[in-house]
Structures are given as C-alpha cells and as structure tokens.
Scaffold this active site. Sequence first.
Site, PDB file in Angstrom:
ATOM      1  N   GLY A  91     -36.662  37.751 -17.142  1.00  0.00           N
ATOM      2  CA  GLY A  91     -35.746  36.618 -17.052  1.00  0.00           C
ATOM      3  C   GLY A  91     -35.876  35.975 -15.684  1.00  0.00           C
ATOM      4  N   GLY A  92     -34.870  35.189 -15.312  1.00  0.00           N
ATOM      5  CA  GLY A  92     -34.938  34.474 -14.040  1.00  0.00           C
ATOM      6  C   GLY A  92     -35.096  35.390 -12.847  1.00  0.00           C
ATOM      7  N   ALA A  93     -34.325  36.474 -12.793  1.00  0.00           N
ATOM      8  CA  ALA A  93     -34.402  37.402 -11.662  1.00  0.00           C
ATOM      9  C   ALA A  93     -35.744  38.124 -11.642  1.00  0.00           C
ATOM     10  CB  ALA A  93     -33.254  38.407 -11.729  1.00  0.00           C
ATOM     11  N   GLY A  94     -36.161  38.643 -12.806  1.00  0.00           N
ATOM     12  CA  GLY A  94     -37.411  39.395 -12.872  1.00  0.00           C
ATOM     13  C   GLY A  94     -38.620  38.567 -12.497  1.00  0.00           C
ATOM     14  N   ASP A 112     -30.649  47.735 -20.944  1.00  0.00           N
ATOM     15  CA  ASP A 112     -31.626  48.828 -20.908  1.00  0.00           C
ATOM     16  C   ASP A 112     -31.774  49.432 -19.509  1.00  0.00           C
ATOM     17  OD1 ASP A 112     -32.028  48.310 -23.616  1.00  0.00           O
ATOM     18  OD2 ASP A 112     -33.680  46.931 -23.228  1.00  0.00           O
ATOM     19  N   ARG A 146     -12.843  31.245 -14.963  1.00  0.00           N
ATOM     20  CA  ARG A 146     -12.985  31.610 -16.374  1.00  0.00           C
ATOM     21  C   ARG A 146     -11.947  32.622 -16.845  1.00  0.00           C
ATOM     22  NH1 ARG A 146     -19.636  31.789 -16.665  1.00  0.00           N
ATOM     23  NH2 ARG A 146     -19.885  29.516 -16.692  1.00  0.00           N
ATOM     24  N   ARG A 194     -16.828  36.325 -12.120  1.00  0.00           N
ATOM     25  CA  ARG A 194     -17.887  35.427 -11.644  1.00  0.00           C
ATOM     26  C   ARG A 194     -17.496  33.976 -11.849  1.00  0.00           C
ATOM     27  NH1 ARG A 194     -21.817  32.599 -13.991  1.00  0.00           N
ATOM     28  NH2 ARG A 194     -21.819  33.623 -16.050  1.00  0.00           N
ATOM     29  N   SER A 211     -24.353  32.499 -11.453  1.00  0.00           N
ATOM     30  CA  SER A 211     -25.263  33.510 -12.011  1.00  0.00           C
ATOM     31  C   SER A 211     -26.723  33.119 -11.829  1.00  0.00           C
ATOM     32  CB  SER A 211     -24.960  33.767 -13.487  1.00  0.00           C
ATOM     33  OG  SER A 211     -25.015  32.573 -14.225  1.00  0.00           O
TER      34      SER A 211
END
EC number: 1.3.5.1
Length: 596
Positions: A20-23, A225, A290, A402, A407
């Site tokens: 994803g974005g972080a990885g 995971d 939120r 958050r 994020s």
Amino acid sequence: MTKAYNIIHHKFDVVVVGAGGAGLRSAFGMAKEGLNTACITKIFPTRSHTVAAQGGISAALGNMGEDDWRWHMYDTVKGSDWLGDQDAIEYMCKNAPDAILELEHYGVPFSRTVDGKIYQRPFGGMTTEYGKGKAAQRTCAAADRTGHAILHTLYQQSLKHKVQFFIEYFAIDLLMEDGECRGVVAWNLDDGSLHCFRAHNVVLATGGYGRAYFSATSAHTCTGDGGGMVIRAGLPLQDMEFVQFHPTGIYSAGCLITEGARGEGGYLVNANGERFMERYAPAAKDLASRDVVSRAMTIEIREGRGVGEHKDHVFLHLNHLSPEILHRRLPGISETAKIFAGVDVTKDPIPVLPTVHYNMGGIPTNYQGQVIIKDGKNHNSIVNGIMAIGEAACVSVHGANRLGSNSLLDLVVFGRSSALKAAELIKPASPHKPLQKETLEKIINRFDKVRYANGNILVADLRLKMQRTMQSHVSVFRTQKLLDEGVGMISEIRNRYKDIKINDKSLIWNSDLVEALELDNLLDQALVTVCSAAARKESRGAHAREDYPDRNDRDWIKHTLSSIDDSGKVVLDYKPVTLTTLTDAISAIPPVKRVY
C-alpha cells in the site's frame, strides 16, 4: 516437516511486507538508498486498500488561506484526545508540506486552484490559530480519488527504483531468533511454493484489521496480517481499544462516503430534517472530529430520530451543491452512491451510518518506524530487525482518534522515515546471521497444521461469529457489561479455531486456507481489542464508555500494551504517552477539555 514442502530461499537487505502507500514509499525509498529491496504482497500493489482513500492528504501549505504546521500539530494532538505522542506528531506535521511537494514531483495529479496551486479542502477537526480561528483548508485533494492517485504514483516510483516484487505471496510468520527479526516466510499462492526471505530488516506495512468487524469500509484483504505475526512472535500491540467509526458509510453496504463531502458543504440531517450536528458541535458542526460525529449520529438514532423504515440511519445532503462542483470535486462518491445506494446525489440525500473505518492501535514504533517494546524502565526499547509503518503501526500520531486526511500523510511521512533509518543501519550486501533450522521448522509446522485441519467448523462461520460479536460488543458506545460479555465470547470463538475444517488441501490458489490464516490473525487482534477496551475505564476519543463518560487524565493518559501468552491469556501493560515535543520549534500542548 520442511522436507514435505518446496522451500525457496532468498537473501535481501530489506523485505517490505505490504504494497500500500506506506509499503511502497518505504520500499522505493530503501531501494533508492542502494539497499537490495523486496516487497511481498498478497494482492497486486495497486489493489491495496490505499486505493480506496478518497478525501485527501493533510499539509499546512497555506494555498487556500493562512496556515502553519504548528496549527496542524495542535489539531492532531487535540484530535488524538491527548493520547498521541507529541514528538511523533511534530515530526509528521512539520514534514507534511515537503511530503506533498515530493508527491507532486513524483507525478501525483492533485486538483488545482484557478492559479495553479494544489487545491485544499476543509476536513473535520482542522482549524487555524490553535483552534481559535476559522476552519483550515488543509487537505490536499485529487478530486475524491486521492489514495488512487498516490498509490499508482508510488508504484511507478517503486518500479523505477527496481524494487523486486513478490506479488500474490501470503506472509505466514516472522523469523525470530534471540529477540530479533531475521526475515519472514511467505507462501506463493500461484505455484504453492514456500519462500524463506532472509533480511536485515523486515518492514510490516500490512494495514489494519477492519475485517474483524461485520460492517467496515475496509477491503476484505484488511485482516491485520502484520499484527497477527507480531502477536505470535510474543511482541505486544498498542492502544488496540481505539477503533474509529467513520460517520458516513453507506447504509447497508458499508462503502465509504468521504469526509470531503462534508468539507465541500454536505451536511447531516435526522428524521425531522434537522441539522443535528449544530447541537453537538456548535462551532465545527458537520466537520467535528469523526468520533464526535459518529456518537452524535448514534444518539440521534437511539432516541428515535433516525430515518428510513427502521429509523436506523441518517441522511447526508449534497443535493444543494451545484452539479458542476459534484462532478469536479466529488465524482467518485457520486458514482458510489448511485451504485450502492441507488441515489442520484444531485437530487436526493445519501443514507449513511457510522461504519468501522480505521485502527488507531497497532504495532508500537518510534517515529523512525522501528518496533519498540517496554523493557524494564526503558519504555522504548528497540526490537532489532523489524519495522512497522502505516495503519499496521502505532507511532502514535493518531492517539485515541485520527483526524481525516492524516492517514495518507502518515503513510508517506513514516514510509520515508523508515527508509532513511534502514539506510543508516544497514550496509548493502552485508552477510546475514545464521538461522537455526528449528526457527523455520516451527513456522512450517503451524502452516501445515492449519492446512490439514479437519474439525467441524467452517472458517466462514467462525469468522461471522467473531465479526457479529465485535460489531455488537465493541462498538461506538461501550459498557463494562457489554465488554465483559465480549471478552468471554471472543475468547470462546478463538478457542474454537482449533476445530476448523479446511476442505481444500491444495497449495495453489487455496482461498480456504488463505481465509483460515487470515482469521487466525483477526482473532488474536479482536481478543486484545476487546480486553484492552474492557480495562480502560474512561472515555477518550473513539473509546466511549457510557458507564465512564468522562476523560480521566489522572489515571489514563497512558498507552495500553497488549500481548497473548502461551496459554492464550491476554496480558495488559501500560506506558506513558510522550507529552514532550521533538524540538524547540513548538511547545508541548497541555491537555484541555476537547470541544468542537
């Protein structure tokens, strides 16, 4: 047991799990620094859940009015309900403008103002003048498909910098020896082979565990995971009781309607046609944080002011906005509402309901991505060889709640910081420490045991019991009675995992086995979530206790650390929140009553 499987061995400087974005930001950052980098992902990179992020990414650019990263930091600390670590929050907010410019240079197609600057929209909880000024337009947007734009751009950069991808590989477990991580074992879904990846550093970027709940905006692949592997490795998770419910999931479908819809002028109404948020957050109204909006919606429904046949949801109005604005700034949700709610947003309101959206808790790390544990008096002892970033991690910049659009910022800022730290720690092509045969054997034995499970319960049935229990017992509002019942029920469901039945014993595209392994990860995280929630006797951020309605700063400004011992019992511990800043560029922000 290892002889029964085709095991292929690899050696890399670093292995990133998750694309994803972080990885991806971490992976190409490491490759760019000269490290031999692998990226393991169970789905194709551009199908990662970052692609579903809609509203935008926050940074104090000041394109739409005066702004300052210090104001952004204040809002984030306040949004976290003073459970966020202020050193990490300072690092994120200070680095946000440069992160946006970097993304722009990589090719992210941000929406533009008439004079060509990056377009920024208002988002919940974002203000100016340390909360005393007007709402800040701080959220940089690519229409309402910002995550899609960022993810594709980061994947292109990863290919450019020659990250080696292992696509449709399922990460099974970490190779842990002498208290440090030596690599990870993964299963190739396409040909059935098992792969032992040796690495000086494993970066877990595996996302959240939203699918522990029955209704969630998360993709079905969001099964935590990384968190599951960490718990099995004997390491703790942090602040797992804090689960964010996004106010505007489409009723019955759970699909996300971005907060950007309210940022562009959308508003919520009850059955009386009343804009009820004016009662709960007189200043911020529909753009309160939120947790505040989700609680307000839940109260309206409970008190009989919900809409629809069962009075069990509320309406989000966008039909007062011009079709041109909807087409230009919110094209994605206009389409989503049509498909999943049968609503033409130019004419009718969207039926919405609070829906599980984000996990504030996760694998505890410092602001450089290194996994940390409590070791005696040292609350931040580094575990060698392992990092965590993104929603899988708990840095903690989000604390108890958050803020929207923080994020995506978290992903790119800490993805980059983990890459820089890895480059500092690792010499390219340096030799790996020897690995004991038993370390790999233990992982293969667990995999084999699940594969040949021949009990009486189908994985799907057990998963549904877990999801319904979490939805009913660890929800927007909580009580001791509900949580204690939840602890017993989730413990029982987890114990029944050993009686699952796997009908398909093959190794090639065995979705039955994949879902069983994912359920194992989900169950452990569900258990520590409900146990952590039952123990925290206060209300803070997303953790709203009806029997303890007030925030208790004297006893509870502390992080929860939760692990599972060999007997299956949850062990809880605590450590202080970092209430000091990283530098002298801003003073620490002391706790005050949180109102919007």
